[in-house]
Scaffold this motif. Structure first.
Motif, mmCIF file in Angstrom:
data_model
loop_
_atom_site.group_PDB
_atom_site.id
_atom_site.type_symbol
_atom_site.label_atom_id
_atom_site.label_comp_id
_atom_site.label_asym_id
_atom_site.label_seq_id
_atom_site.Cartn_x
_atom_site.Cartn_y
_atom_site.Cartn_z
ATOM 1 N N SER A 49 0.851 -1.186 0.000
ATOM 2 C CA SER A 49 0.000 0.000 0.000
ATOM 3 C C SER A 49 0.885 1.234 0.000
ATOM 4 O O SER A 49 2.027 1.196 0.462
ATOM 5 C CB SER A 49 -0.921 0.020 1.221
ATOM 6 N N TYR A 50 0.358 2.328 -0.529
ATOM 7 C CA TYR A 50 1.107 3.576 -0.593
ATOM 8 C C TYR A 50 0.170 4.718 -0.254
ATOM 9 O O TYR A 50 -0.890 4.873 -0.867
ATOM 10 C CB TYR A 50 1.699 3.773 -1.987
ATOM 11 N N ALA A 51 0.537 5.483 0.751
ATOM 12 C CA ALA A 51 -0.211 6.684 1.127
ATOM 13 C C ALA A 51 0.489 7.872 0.471
ATOM 14 O O ALA A 51 1.452 8.412 1.016
ATOM 15 C CB ALA A 51 -0.268 6.839 2.643
ATOM 16 N N MET A 52 0.024 8.260 -0.694
ATOM 17 C CA MET A 52 0.673 9.329 -1.454
ATOM 18 C C MET A 52 0.226 10.691 -0.932
ATOM 19 O O MET A 52 -0.967 10.995 -0.915
ATOM 20 C CB MET A 52 0.324 9.211 -2.939
ATOM 21 N N PRO A 53 1.179 11.540 -0.499
ATOM 22 C CA PRO A 53 0.799 12.879 -0.035
ATOM 23 C C PRO A 53 0.138 13.692 -1.147
ATOM 24 O O PRO A 53 0.643 13.744 -2.270
ATOM 25 C CB PRO A 53 2.137 13.497 0.381
ATOM 26 N N VAL A 54 -0.986 14.297 -0.835
ATOM 27 C CA VAL A 54 -1.686 15.165 -1.790
ATOM 28 C C VAL A 54 -1.990 16.514 -1.142
ATOM 29 O O VAL A 54 -2.911 17.223 -1.542
ATOM 30 C CB VAL A 54 -2.984 14.508 -2.309
ATOM 31 N N TYR A 101 -1.650 11.441 -17.059
ATOM 32 C CA TYR A 101 -1.712 11.660 -15.616
ATOM 33 C C TYR A 101 -2.251 13.061 -15.316
ATOM 34 O O TYR A 101 -1.964 14.020 -16.035
ATOM 35 C CB TYR A 101 -0.326 11.522 -14.977
ATOM 36 N N GLU A 102 -2.990 13.142 -14.233
ATOM 37 C CA GLU A 102 -3.476 14.428 -13.734
ATOM 38 C C GLU A 102 -2.653 14.804 -12.506
ATOM 39 O O GLU A 102 -2.535 14.015 -11.554
ATOM 40 C CB GLU A 102 -4.951 14.327 -13.342
ATOM 41 N N VAL A 103 -2.056 15.976 -12.519
ATOM 42 C CA VAL A 103 -1.317 16.456 -11.354
ATOM 43 C C VAL A 103 -2.331 16.894 -10.302
ATOM 44 O O VAL A 103 -3.150 17.781 -10.537
ATOM 45 C CB VAL A 103 -0.383 17.620 -11.719
ATOM 46 N N VAL A 104 -2.290 16.250 -9.136
ATOM 47 C CA VAL A 104 -3.270 16.546 -8.091
ATOM 48 C C VAL A 104 -2.683 17.408 -6.974
ATOM 49 O O VAL A 104 -3.427 17.975 -6.167
ATOM 50 C CB VAL A 104 -3.857 15.247 -7.506
ATOM 51 N N PHE A 105 -1.352 17.490 -6.918
ATOM 52 C CA PHE A 105 -0.728 18.331 -5.893
ATOM 53 C C PHE A 105 0.721 18.587 -6.277
ATOM 54 O O PHE A 105 1.397 17.727 -6.815
ATOM 55 C CB PHE A 105 -0.772 17.657 -4.524
ATOM 56 N N ASP A 135 15.475 23.411 -0.455
ATOM 57 C CA ASP A 135 15.522 23.468 -1.913
ATOM 58 C C ASP A 135 15.016 22.144 -2.493
ATOM 59 O O ASP A 135 15.798 21.332 -2.980
ATOM 60 C CB ASP A 135 16.954 23.758 -2.378
ATOM 61 N N TYR A 136 13.725 21.926 -2.416
ATOM 62 C CA TYR A 136 13.149 20.718 -3.009
ATOM 63 C C TYR A 136 11.746 21.013 -3.533
ATOM 64 O O TYR A 136 11.123 22.012 -3.177
ATOM 65 C CB TYR A 136 13.116 19.549 -2.015
ATOM 66 N N ARG A 137 11.282 20.143 -4.386
ATOM 67 C CA ARG A 137 9.910 20.203 -4.903
ATOM 68 C C ARG A 137 9.311 18.810 -4.901
ATOM 69 O O ARG A 137 10.028 17.810 -5.041
ATOM 70 C CB ARG A 137 9.873 20.774 -6.335
ATOM 71 N N TYR A 138 7.985 18.783 -4.781
ATOM 72 C CA TYR A 138 7.253 17.514 -4.752
ATOM 73 C C TYR A 138 6.046 17.619 -5.672
ATOM 74 O O TYR A 138 5.415 18.688 -5.772
ATOM 75 C CB TYR A 138 6.787 17.210 -3.323
ATOM 76 N N LEU A 139 5.729 16.518 -6.325
ATOM 77 C CA LEU A 139 4.562 16.471 -7.211
ATOM 78 C C LEU A 139 3.876 15.129 -7.048
ATOM 79 O O LEU A 139 4.538 14.083 -6.944
ATOM 80 C CB LEU A 139 4.999 16.666 -8.667
ATOM 81 N N ALA A 140 2.540 15.142 -7.025
ATOM 82 C CA ALA A 140 1.736 13.923 -6.979
ATOM 83 C C ALA A 140 0.800 13.915 -8.178
ATOM 84 O O ALA A 140 0.191 14.931 -8.508
ATOM 85 C CB ALA A 140 0.930 13.851 -5.683
ATOM 86 N N ALA A 141 0.686 12.756 -8.835
ATOM 87 C CA ALA A 141 -0.169 12.635 -10.019
ATOM 88 C C ALA A 141 -0.867 11.287 -9.999
ATOM 89 O O ALA A 141 -0.400 10.333 -9.361
ATOM 90 C CB ALA A 141 0.663 12.788 -11.300
ATOM 91 N N ARG A 142 -1.979 11.205 -10.734
ATOM 92 C CA ARG A 142 -2.735 9.957 -10.789
ATOM 93 C C ARG A 142 -3.413 9.844 -12.152
ATOM 94 O O ARG A 142 -3.692 10.830 -12.815
ATOM 95 C CB ARG A 142 -3.776 9.909 -9.673
ATOM 96 N N ARG A 143 -3.692 8.600 -12.539
ATOM 97 C CA ARG A 143 -4.491 8.346 -13.736
ATOM 98 C C ARG A 143 -5.231 7.034 -13.530
ATOM 99 O O ARG A 143 -4.947 6.283 -12.607
ATOM 100 C CB ARG A 143 -3.628 8.270 -14.996
ATOM 101 N N GLY A 144 -6.190 6.739 -14.424
ATOM 102 C CA GLY A 144 -6.928 5.490 -14.327
ATOM 103 C C GLY A 144 -8.353 5.731 -13.898
ATOM 104 O O GLY A 144 -8.913 6.824 -14.034
ATOM 105 N N THR A 145 -8.955 4.695 -13.337
ATOM 106 C CA THR A 145 -10.342 4.735 -12.899
ATOM 107 C C THR A 145 -10.403 4.475 -11.407
ATOM 108 O O THR A 145 -9.393 4.208 -10.760
ATOM 109 C CB THR A 145 -11.170 3.666 -13.629
ATOM 110 N N GLU A 146 -11.611 4.513 -10.855
ATOM 111 C CA GLU A 146 -11.772 4.224 -9.428
ATOM 112 C C GLU A 146 -11.397 2.783 -9.116
ATOM 113 O O GLU A 146 -11.031 2.450 -7.995
ATOM 114 C CB GLU A 146 -13.208 4.501 -9.000
ATOM 115 N N ASP A 147 -11.520 1.893 -10.112
ATOM 116 C CA ASP A 147 -11.221 0.480 -9.883
ATOM 117 C C ASP A 147 -9.728 0.165 -9.987
ATOM 118 O O ASP A 147 -9.264 -0.821 -9.420
ATOM 119 C CB ASP A 147 -11.990 -0.383 -10.892
ATOM 120 N N ALA A 148 -8.977 0.942 -10.741
ATOM 121 C CA ALA A 148 -7.551 0.666 -10.936
ATOM 122 C C ALA A 148 -6.817 1.973 -11.164
ATOM 123 O O ALA A 148 -6.772 2.486 -12.278
ATOM 124 C CB ALA A 148 -7.341 -0.278 -12.120
#
Length: 325
Positions: A49-54, A101-105, A135-148
């Motif tokens: 499992s992965y808890a991706m920061p958004v 991919y959609e950038v969410v954060f 001096d850092y940057r972070y990006l979170a992105a996602r794609r797909g459907t609710e099922d995958a």
């Protein structure tokens, strides 16, 4: 002062074209990297499992999106220095967007939460992944459907003469593929490059806790800033579970410890989460009742050795079992 030239930016900007292929096309982290970048570290957790920061850090914590699937994390280094972390991140952002991919954060050091965000996020250890807290940057992105869903996060930073990139990817669809349940063969101690931890014989755990009332669980390893206990069987937990099962009245407190990087309050919270991770594993994998286990954390207040080397910091990141009954 970090210096760069237009050739670096031009070459980096060209890489989004090499991904191509539409929203669902397959790709590898290597295709995302700037020319000349090399892998410095990697973990492959199989099904995890992965808890991706958004969201950025706040006193309430860090907002995350959690999913399960095949989890892969890599650290990369480029010896051609970017002019800024944005120069490093922007082409990779565009490449991900080209893949659907959609950038969410997205955030930058202080706006992310500085130290607290860095150490509240799953990051590979130094020297594999270097993060300059200013001096850092972070990006979170996602794609797909609710099922995958397919989740990707990027963490970039730099030092004089080098750029650093961490990419973390969780693919929910891969959870149903043959072989996706196979965990990494990497041992927990290998998470810290070039450092080996001296471990007591696990068969001595029962004798030590009987004689001393406490015992370090030295085959468990935690990277700086990480509280998660990796997959697999641990001889120390098996031996401790056997000792507890031999006498139902026995109880222990699991006490987490950290190295001295960061603020005390943050390290106390981190060390308690490490202890809780061990408690949860004893309950879920070894059949010990939760009521017989307590989880506490003392941060860096009880080091076993100095925190002035990788070996010292590794030795201090630990969980100990303390007999309470």
């Amino acid at each position: 002062m970090v210096s760069t030239g237009r050739p670096f930016i031009a070459a980096l900007c060209a890489m989004s074209a090499c991904l191509g292929g539409g929203a669902a096309a397959a790709w590898t982290p290597a295709q995302l990297m700037p020319p000349g970048a090399t892998v410095t570290g990697q973990t492959e957790s199989g099904l995890d499992s992965y808890a991706m920061p958004v969201g950025g850090w706040s006193r309430a914590g860090i907002d995350t999106v959690t999913a399960e699937g095949r989890l892969d994390q890599q650290a990369w280094r480029t010896d051609t220095a970017p002019a800024s972390t944005l120069d490093l991140l922007a082409p990779m952002r565009r490449a991900l967007q080209d893949q659907g991919y959609e950038v969410v954060f997205e955030c930058e050091d202080t706006a992310c939460g500085g130290f607290d965000f860095r150490y509240g996020t799953k990051v590979l250890p130094e020297p594999d992944m270097h993060v300059d807290l200013g001096d850092y940057r972070y990006l979170a992105a996602r794609r797909g459907t609710e099922d995958a869903e397919d989740l990707v996060s990027l963490f970039v930073s730099r030092s004089p003469g080098a750029g650093y990139i961490q990419i973390t990817r969780l693919d929910e669809a891969a959870a149903s593929e043959p072989g996706s349940l196979v965990a990494s063969t990497m041992s927990p101690g290998d998470l810290v490059s070039g450092v080996k931890r001296d471990t007591a014989k696990m068969s001595d755990i029962a004798a030590l806790i009987e004689a001393q009332g406490r015992v370090p669980l030295d085959d468990l390893a935690f990277s700086t800033g990480s509280y998660a206990l990796g997959p697999g069987d641990y001889a120390s937990l098996s031996a401790l579970a056997d000792w507890l099962k031999a006498e139902p009245s026995r109880r222990v407190a699991l006490v987490g410890h950290t190295d001295d990087e960061g603020a005390l309050d943050t390290n106390i919270a981190l060390s308690k989460r490490r202890a809780a991770s061990v408690r949860d594993r004893l309950v879920s994998s070894y059949g010990i009742e939760a009521s017989r286990l307590d989880a506490r954390g003392v941060g860096y207040l009880a080091p076993r050795t100095a925190n002035d080397s990788d070996a010292g910091r590794l030795a201090n990141r630990r969980v100990e079992a303390v007999r309470t009954q």
